[in-house]
Design an enzyme around this catalytic site. Structure first.
Site, mmCIF file in Angstrom:
data_model
loop_
_atom_site.group_PDB
_atom_site.id
_atom_site.type_symbol
_atom_site.label_atom_id
_atom_site.label_comp_id
_atom_site.label_asym_id
_atom_site.label_seq_id
_atom_site.Cartn_x
_atom_site.Cartn_y
_atom_site.Cartn_z
ATOM 1 N N ARG A 1 55.262 40.739 35.845
ATOM 2 C CA ARG A 1 54.908 41.965 34.573
ATOM 3 C C ARG A 1 55.351 42.956 35.874
ATOM 4 O O ARG A 1 56.017 42.824 37.001
ATOM 5 C CB ARG A 1 53.041 41.564 35.073
ATOM 6 C CG ARG A 1 52.776 43.026 35.998
ATOM 7 C CD ARG A 1 51.301 42.082 36.604
ATOM 8 N NE ARG A 1 50.778 43.853 36.729
ATOM 9 C CZ ARG A 1 48.895 43.555 37.340
ATOM 10 N NH1 ARG A 1 48.083 42.933 37.367
ATOM 11 N NH2 ARG A 1 49.198 44.817 38.019
ATOM 12 N N ASN B 1 49.616 49.843 32.087
ATOM 13 C CA ASN B 1 48.709 49.847 32.881
ATOM 14 C C ASN B 1 49.411 49.561 34.534
ATOM 15 O O ASN B 1 50.047 49.499 35.246
ATOM 16 C CB ASN B 1 48.690 48.064 32.753
ATOM 17 C CG ASN B 1 47.631 47.453 34.210
ATOM 18 O OD1 ASN B 1 46.310 47.698 33.552
ATOM 19 N ND2 ASN B 1 47.877 46.390 35.319
ATOM 20 N N GLU B 2 47.577 50.634 35.225
ATOM 21 C CA GLU B 2 48.507 50.643 36.886
ATOM 22 C C GLU B 2 49.950 51.361 37.162
ATOM 23 O O GLU B 2 50.773 50.779 37.980
ATOM 24 C CB GLU B 2 47.924 49.012 37.959
ATOM 25 C CG GLU B 2 46.944 48.631 36.956
ATOM 26 C CD GLU B 2 45.997 47.524 37.800
ATOM 27 O OE1 GLU B 2 47.136 46.977 38.873
ATOM 28 O OE2 GLU B 2 44.642 47.490 38.480
ATOM 29 N N GLU C 1 38.358 49.052 35.378
ATOM 30 C CA GLU C 1 38.380 47.323 35.316
ATOM 31 C C GLU C 1 37.977 46.939 36.988
ATOM 32 O O GLU C 1 37.780 47.986 37.251
ATOM 33 C CB GLU C 1 39.706 47.902 36.386
ATOM 34 C CG GLU C 1 40.705 46.949 34.360
ATOM 35 C CD GLU C 1 41.732 46.506 35.319
ATOM 36 O OE1 GLU C 1 42.707 45.796 36.724
ATOM 37 O OE2 GLU C 1 43.289 46.557 34.272
ATOM 38 N N GLU D 1 46.884 35.491 36.991
ATOM 39 C CA GLU D 1 45.741 35.593 36.778
ATOM 40 C C GLU D 1 44.538 34.699 36.797
ATOM 41 O O GLU D 1 43.510 35.081 36.285
ATOM 42 C CB GLU D 1 44.948 36.872 36.434
ATOM 43 C CG GLU D 1 46.235 38.033 37.695
ATOM 44 C CD GLU D 1 45.826 38.992 37.577
ATOM 45 O OE1 GLU D 1 45.700 40.237 38.437
ATOM 46 O OE2 GLU D 1 46.112 39.895 36.018
#
Lengths: 680, 680, 680
Positions: free
Chosen positions: B135, B173-174, B328, B376
């Site tokens: 990712r 995301n992040e 999260e 993950e």
């Protein structure tokens, strides 16, 4: 004294750069005892320059290194020079009675140079081309870089020839970079062709039949590159040799230009120590007008003082016993494992005096003023960030005031009866992958020999294999893994003529192509020692072995068969561990294990006694360093008390140049204090 | 409260995204207390979706993050969208009363995108171009990537504007990737030109004269690249700043598109914590409609709870004290040194309540259902691989049932009397290579201050340098290495007006360009503290120093000269170690060594007492966490017993919303249990 | 016995290369017990060759591996062969009665090849293309390399077909390289297409929806490359499988050429062991005419003997119980943690006999003569650098003289009642990043099972998942993380039919695509074991857990719920730790923690007793290794005393082939000694 193995020794070199008494003409421009540091006015506004002059005068500074990384300031665009600021700086220095060691700025090409000549950027062995943004980012074999270096050196020399501040040329900075690019490969091939003669000889010397890498054309020969598994050790070794020689050639080009423009100004470069450095200083030494070293001890506690003494002895030996210069040290810090530990009061002075005692023509520092920014913003400086009102600067001023009292020692000699036979090529070969034990360290072996002899009160020279050893009573040979036939023969003839040698394990194993000598170890010294080692037996991790006399062996043992020698120490199995063999008028001893310091000291004591080598003074405390300097009509004793409390040294009569006091038989030195006694 | 240093504080920002009471319009779409997790139906067949809905309802889930990495599913080929599956998922969610935090999938471009736009793949500092397969593999400065992000965000917004499930936009995301490619360099140069104005100013700010890297044209300025030796620290620092700002710009672009299509749906992105993250969350916070954080404690034992409390306090501070969201966390695992340790029963609930107590508008998880495959696959989930018949899922159901009882706390405040002055830029600067000691850690210093204050029962805010500190009685300043003149002046004026500060060693050293302030440390705070540090003295490895009052210093010491302050603690040498100076109506204290927790706690206690800062409750056991929430008409006490056995807390009267029981003076909590008491 | 999972077992393979009795035709060319080593005359002058012949004869050498890395010597320029030297070497060997295992030299392409075919150089996952200079530097998928391999193998076979020295083809050397170049990617895609059928199936098997990497065209599928974060575990696993199969295909191509030219000469390649090796030897075994292994133990002390026994059992199992060959070992060194430790007297003989006892048709070494130069200059050799007058060579001569006495054991069997179910794919999957605990090691689990069974006196086979297990009384299944449905069913049916299994923690977790089986662990064995694991609970670093019966669990625990099984050991919490369930006529046991050796031994003892599996001899000392060999009419006992002092073994009657002495009930073996007793 050390002589370059492959070239003329310091004593025999060309007339232009003589040493010893005759060398005075070229070194006359230097202060008797140089004191100062790297000076980077280009990092500061002009207002600071005035303060610098005032504080330098206060500190007794008489020589500063100027312009080391100033290329991008001197030549902001290709061919467009800006000398005005440097004119002003040099004029200021001259006006304040301060000399300049003027640097050629070639260690850090400007960013515009990298963009204009990307092929002059260095390439890692995996093909990564590095980019500017740090220092030292160049390929020393790249023609555009070499041409630019000569051009900028020439421009500087043309401009400042005859300037009253100019006392020394400081070429480049700490030569020590690697490259694996195409320029490098081409130069490497040329060097190999000259060294080996032809491809067949190269294949033989490198044992390329091993793993099927026989070359059938020169273009197949490359610099070590990222490959699948282990690289050829002979290729790695020759690449180190080539890299050293290539940088030496680059230095010589600059030197030639400077010499032509300024025939009476000495030229040097600062040697930096450390096992990462690809420069063979012993072989380079004959090329500099004065050996200059940077020294940064990295050890905690007493180790820093022992590293200091050893570095100074190395430098003196490279200089053929003549004048040399500590051109960089840290005023107030010792870097240990990622921490910048402050030097305790007096330690800077002891470090400086240890260098001077061992022959340095002064004590210089990196750097004069601590920088505000940049990568080395936290490096030590004579003038720290906190300014002149600090203990660190006060010590700088105090020591600067004391130095002139030592001027009378200038030109005197340091004599040693013990030498360590050392060769960086042995270190390069011993540190390669695939050795019988990763525990063996050439540096550690050399350092132990120097440390043990030093603690016993002896002064030690370093000698290169092949050098004339006749002046020494005892020669220590720690783990000299690689040695040529000629050098081995030289050692044997030294013993034959009455010399004493103490050879340590894993010496004499390989020839100059790092090929193992067959028929029994240590191949080169088998006959000299009267033994035959039939098996190498590294110890498992953490294991030690206690010999029959209680001495402790570490890391390594060997199966030794006697062939003329007697065993003077034995393993628990009864097999010989330590041997002795008289040969001709001398004696050859062998240690087949790595004795700990205590054990090595015991063997050293026996060998020194038998050889007649004597300490500078008998009965010295271990933590007191003593060096004797002698000249035609006088002698001096440098005495440094590295202990925290008072030490008393007897048998000293004369006058202490530092305190001005008379010494009448016993010198009492408080903890951390020093004396330089002119002996009666 | 924390205010962005370079921009408007949360309270002052543009009218479109107000906070506090006025913010309710934009956040009205959110559940009062959000409960749920990342939901990835694209990894599962439809039959599983039905089970998901049933189990979510059973667990009380009311919000799930959907589509986070779904780009390659949503747009299998360039410009060819497949929304059908997402239509169905959102419809299912809506039908089951579950809201969607709908993600733009830009954190993971599809493989086809990488092939079509290789120039949008990130490049390491050694020139290695990365490839898809994981990712986050994109260059945030690459125009094709930025354009595609806006396009896909717009397509999603167009499609789902007005969908009943849509409650929140979860952009990307992040954010947290690095690139050193040509696009990045070009953007970096533009950013530098804007920040510094011109090349001369850049050369000055970066001290490029050091090591001869003065730029004479903009194209010489690059991103940090593999170079020969150390990089320029100012360049490294500006590159971190640039990277944060560049990602912020990318976020803003997406936000603008979403806001236009769906003006009433709040937009956020999930902040991820950790020292590897190149995002300056404090400066970003004003751009999100609600601060959302991911939190994964990494500490063993109690440290996980202390990290949890600190992260929650950070998030609340970034949110200007307003509503924020734990978006999260791991339901059932704490990752410690390569091991995924199961949380003991009740620990997930305590972690969740610690966040809610400190202001989180809910407790969300990564992820709803544990995945079968992918990188993950072993990450925690609300619904573990073993399915619903597990202790882990039972706890999820239990906690989901309890949450609505806490709804009345919504909108209430957390008030703190103590603040920690913190700035990630100081951390960036302090963690660079070449510092005086590699032992000093900014993160460790901040964590110690928070931990010690927390164990003493205090609630703590984080404040940015330059923020209004007037609401605090005591401000802790741990090792704020880098600080601007303006921020230093702000702190001085806070003390002048009656504030109390406790500054720790190695603070105020450098300016905003990481240039060291000269004349004596800590340059920025010398006058405020009434001291002058003339020498930094890191301790050798493992050494400690015991002060005259028995307190223990670690890692670091300094030579402190008093210049107005008094010494309240001294080194064994008698030199000052801890100082105190009244200034105006306040007091400034300094710690010149890193006290251990016990020593820091003692100094904190004295400083807090003198300042008047009081704990939430007096006499709390150290392992009980207590947070007070207050609103106009009511107050609540969150009490979490992190001990393994019962703890009794006195002085509490009211009703526990979790158990429903009255508390009459003493609250007895079994080990691991919690209470949320509405105070009488 | 081990059978390849995806192909025919050794017993069922094609008629051309039969094993067992029928295999004699193809293996008839081999000496009964081969003795010799790698022989590299190309590294030495001719004078040395004569000495080699004399010393080989003295040592009883009957087979040497020739030409392993000789490509650059055989073909100095493309298409230009030089066979003269090899003609002479093979003639010399033949004249001296020594056979040749003639190698194809393809493991080390010549430098000219790399220059002519840069696309055949391997590429790292970050894109770095490697260069020649070592060995193994090729891309096995590159067409130019594959074509050249076939060409050179064919040239060799054409030249030496019918040569009297030729006894065995030794293809390549230690297949085991990686590449990530374009050729590799293309081959990987072809392999994937065949394995998975289509892109949709690939996306499903690899769970590409996770992190949004769904492929929409084949050219998006790549070899694992440097990417931003974690790579897809299923991609990594398939790439390992592909790499193994790709090298297998390359081997088959060479084998086909050699078989065609020399139909009666067996063909093999030397398997090298180690977790870095990308070859699945169990699946390859059916392709070699005789399994040949290189074995280099790396353990200190007794571990080296245990590794030796395990490697020999692996080789025998890969060979389907038939003849195999130890083709490389180190004569006199064990490499442990960077140190080459000399083998104590007799240890070389014990290692060799351990291999022969377990079925090796001889004992061969790398290498005959220690090389002077090259990367492996310090590797062990039969003839060390110090020459023949050494203990090491004397032992070589002594053992060579003893070997013919063991000829009568040729063709006899080793029978085992215990098997370890093992699969390198489980190891590959378990060692990937992102697992619940980095402490779990598949290799360690397998080694423990073998060690414990061996110390209990049992002989152990290895069996592949899916193999026929009916011959075994007890099957151990250590941490078989990945297992297919079919293999799991096979194990269940084995138990149903009366087999006993002992399964250890973290087995049966994932399917063949490394996707986690849901619904409760261990997914594949839940029903067989009668348990359901609902939570995995790795232990924190260094923690241990003591079970109710005192046994000690390490590294790992689980929450086990009983579903048919009974608990035979419990955690301190009272939860089940060890379970037992009778199923059909057999019994299935489970260990949910990693018991230490003592604990595992206790469980093994109970399971073995219940299953009826018996040790070779009862009451054996742990440090004595005993293997029984049987043939139609006779039986032999190999007894190796690994202890330092005498051991007495009772119940032995017969004649010791080594000493020639009769053994009458009790065999007394001095420390380090061996016996091979023909039983009465």
């Amino acid at each position: 004294m050390i002589a370059a193995k492959d070239g003329p020794g310091m004593a025999e070199r060309d007339g232009k750069t003589p040493v010893g008494e005759g060398a005075r003409d070229i070194l006359a421009s230097l202060p008797v005892l140089a004191y100062g540091g790297d000076y980077n006015p280009e990092q500061w506004p002009r207002t600071v320059w005035r303060e610098d002059m005032e504080l330098m005068r206060r500190a007794g500074v008489n020589l500063v290194s100027v312009g080391v990384f100033s290329w991008s300031r001197l030549e902001p665009r290709e061919g467009e020079y800006d000398f005005a600021w440097l004119d002003e700086v040099l004029d200021l220095l001259a006006a304040n009675g301060i000399g300049a060691a003027l640097a050629t700025p070639t260690a850090s090409p400007p960013p515009w140079f990298s963009l204009a000549h990307p092929d002059a950027l260095p390439v890692r062995d995996d093909g990564t081309r590095l980019t500017h943004g740090s220092r030292d980012t160049y390929c020393v074999s790249a023609p555009p870089y070499r041409e630019a270096c000569v051009r900028v050196a020439d421009a500087l020399a043309e401009r400042y020839a005859g300037h009253p501040a100019l006392r020394l040329w400081h070429v480049h900075n700490e030569y020590g970079t690697w490259c694996h690019c195409g320029h490098t490969e081409a130069a490497f091939r040329r060097w190999l062709a000259e060294r080996h003669g032809g491809l067949a000889a190269l294949n033989e010397a490198w044992t390329t039949a091993h793993w099927g890498q026989i070359y059938s054309a020169w273009d197949q020969v490359n610099a070590p590159r990222a490959t699948q598994y282990l690289a050829n050790p002979a290729q790695l070794l020759d690449f180190r040799r080539f890299t050293s020689e290539e940088m030496r050639a680059a230095f010589r080009e600059q030197k030639a230009v400077l010499r032509r423009r300024t025939p009476s100004v000495p030229v040097t470069t600062n040697f930096v120590l450390g096992d990462w450095v690809p420069v063979d200083h012993a072989r380079w030494a004959s090329d500099v007008d004065i050996v200059a070293i940077d020294h940064y001890p990295s050890g905690d506690g007493r180790a820093a003082e022992e590293q200091t003494a050893m570095s100074a002895d190395l430098a003196r030996s490279w200089a053929g016993g003549g004048k040399w210069l500590l051109i960089e040290q840290a005023a107030n810090l010792v870097h240990v494992d990622g921490r910048a530990l402050a030097k305790a009061p007096g330690r800077m002075r002891r470090h400086s005096l240890s260098h001077i005692a061992r022959g340095s023509a002064g004590a210089m520092f990196f750097q004069w003023r601590a920088p505000r920014g940049g990568s080395e913003r936290w490096h030590a400086a004579m003038l720290p960030h906190a300014g002149p009102d600090t203990r660190a600067f006060e010590e700088v001023v105090e020591f600067g005031a004391a130095l002139p009292d030592l001027a009378e020692t200038d030109g005197s000699r340091v004599d040693a009866e013990v030498a360590i036979l050392a060769d960086v090529e042995a270190s390069w070969a011993l540190s390669q992958p695939g050795m019988p034990s990763s525990d063996l360290s050439y540096e550690a072996a050399i350092a132990q020999a120097h440390r043990v002899a030093g603690r016993a009160g002896h002064t030690v020279d370093f000698a290169a294999p092949g050098a004339d050893l006749s002046r020494y009573r005892l020669v220590l040979v720690p783990s000299l893994y690689l040695v040529s036939d000629a050098a081995a023969a030289g050692l044997a003839s030294y013993v034959e003529s009455g010399g004493h040698v103490l050879i340590s394990c894993f010496s004499g194993i390989a020839d100059e192509h790092t090929r193992i000598r067959t028929g029994g170890h240590p191949g080169a010294f088998r006959d000299l020692l009267g033994i035959r080692v039939t098996e190498l037996r590294p110890l498992p991790e953490g294991e030690r072995v206690v010999l029959d006399d209680g001495r402790v062996g570490t890391l390594w043992t060997e199966e030794v068969r006697l062939a003329g020698a007697e065993a003077t120490g034995r393993y628990p199995s009864g097999e010989p561990a330590i041997t002795r063999k008289p040969t001709g008028r001398g004696v050859a001893r062998y240690l087949s294990t790595c004795l700990d310091d205590e054990g090595y000291a015991a063997e050293f004591a026996v060998a020194a006694a038998e050889s007649g080598a004597a300490p500078v003074l008998p009965g010295l405390p271990e933590d007191v360093e003593v060096v004797r300097r002698t000249s035609a009509g006088a002698a001096w004793l440098f005495v440094l008390n590295h202990a925290g409390t008072e030490r008393r040294i007897s048998g000293v009569r004369g006058r202490d140049l530092l305190s001005g006091k008379a010494v009448d038989g016993e010198l009492a030195l408080p903890g951390g204090e020093c004396a330089v006694v002119r002996l009666e």
